[in-house]
Design an enzyme around this catalytic site. Sequence first.
Site, PDB file in Angstrom:
ATOM      1  N   CYS A  81       0.832  -1.215   0.000  1.00 48.10           N
ATOM      2  CA  CYS A  81       0.000   0.000   0.000  1.00 48.10           C
ATOM      3  C   CYS A  81       0.862   1.259   0.000  1.00 48.10           C
ATOM      4  O   CYS A  81       0.533   2.263  -0.632  1.00 48.10           O
ATOM      5  CB  CYS A  81      -0.925   0.020   1.219  1.00 48.10           C
ATOM      6  SG  CYS A  81      -2.108  -1.327   1.252  1.00 48.10           S
TER       7      CYS A  81
ATOM      8  N   ARG B  15      -7.881  -4.079  -3.361  1.00 48.51           N
ATOM      9  CA  ARG B  15      -7.323  -2.950  -4.131  1.00 48.51           C
ATOM     10  C   ARG B  15      -8.266  -2.652  -5.303  1.00 48.51           C
ATOM     11  O   ARG B  15      -8.147  -3.261  -6.363  1.00 48.51           O
ATOM     12  CB  ARG B  15      -5.922  -3.296  -4.638  1.00 48.51           C
ATOM     13  CG  ARG B  15      -4.964  -3.598  -3.521  1.00 48.51           C
ATOM     14  CD  ARG B  15      -3.555  -3.828  -3.986  1.00 48.51           C
ATOM     15  NE  ARG B  15      -2.786  -4.420  -2.910  1.00 48.51           N
ATOM     16  CZ  ARG B  15      -2.269  -3.733  -1.894  1.00 48.51           C
ATOM     17  NH1 ARG B  15      -2.404  -2.426  -1.846  1.00 48.51           N
ATOM     18  NH2 ARG B  15      -1.607  -4.342  -0.934  1.00 48.51           N
TER      19      ARG B  15
HETATM   20  C1  BEZ Z   1       0.533  -4.648   1.790  1.00 49.38           C
HETATM   21  O1  BEZ Z   1       1.708  -4.991   1.766  1.00 49.38           O
HETATM   22  O2  BEZ Z   1       0.201  -3.506   1.487  1.00 49.38           O
HETATM   23  C2  BEZ Z   1      -0.516  -5.641   2.159  1.00 49.38           C
HETATM   24  C3  BEZ Z   1      -0.318  -6.959   1.788  1.00 49.38           C
HETATM   25  C4  BEZ Z   1      -1.276  -7.901   2.122  1.00 49.38           C
HETATM   26  C5  BEZ Z   1      -2.430  -7.507   2.801  1.00 49.38           C
HETATM   27  C6  BEZ Z   1      -2.633  -6.183   3.122  1.00 49.38           C
HETATM   28  C7  BEZ Z   1      -1.664  -5.250   2.794  1.00 49.38           C
END
Ligand code: BEZ
Length: 218
Positions: free
Chosen positions: A55, A132
Amino acid sequence: MTTIEEPEVRAALPRLNEPAPAFEAVTTHGKLRLADFEGSWLILFSHPADFTPVCTTEFIAFAEIYPELQKRGCELIGLSIDSLYSHIAWVRNIEEKAGVKIPFPVIADLDRKVATAYGMVMPGESKTEASRCVFVIDPKGILRAIIYYPLAVGRNMDEIVRLIDALKTGDEHHVATPANWRPGDKVVMPAPNTTELADERAGEGLECIDWYLCKKSL
Ligand code: BEZ
């Protein structure tokens, strides 16, 4: 005693070419409503959680394309099911650690009202986080494109800018855009819907592989 599982309540997903669900939400830029963006294109995107690695790369990348979106008359607003104070702390952290200022507002959707209206939570992936998602909303408030990505895959910003270019070009010139189209490439003419129009195609000076697939330069 056997337990009976509650049937999962599935939120209705928003649909293309219908009005985008209205919202009023608390954001890092104060209270905002969908109606505040009327007259400009809007990208509403969700991310799973603040202070997570993928993110954070996406937020930096969204900040980088923000000027390009603005040139195209397109605003940007983020969302996650996190608190306003978490959002504020995270965007300050991104600025401090990565030197990138986050110029767009981020919705703190703790009551999940916006996430539910837009079908952003995919329980098969996570019951507590938004996936996402990217929703492209046109200046009249109509939902024009939707992209869903899973938690573990960061989105491609070039594609998001390309999508805005393709939608605007299609609207302006009443054409479609072929696979991998980029601004400046030839566009696709709508297929003729009568045999007479199909016959006429031959004389129109278009680049055709057959009567149903003709391209032209703009
Ligand atoms: C992230 O790295 O942004 C992420 C990865 C898996 C689940 C939620 C966030």
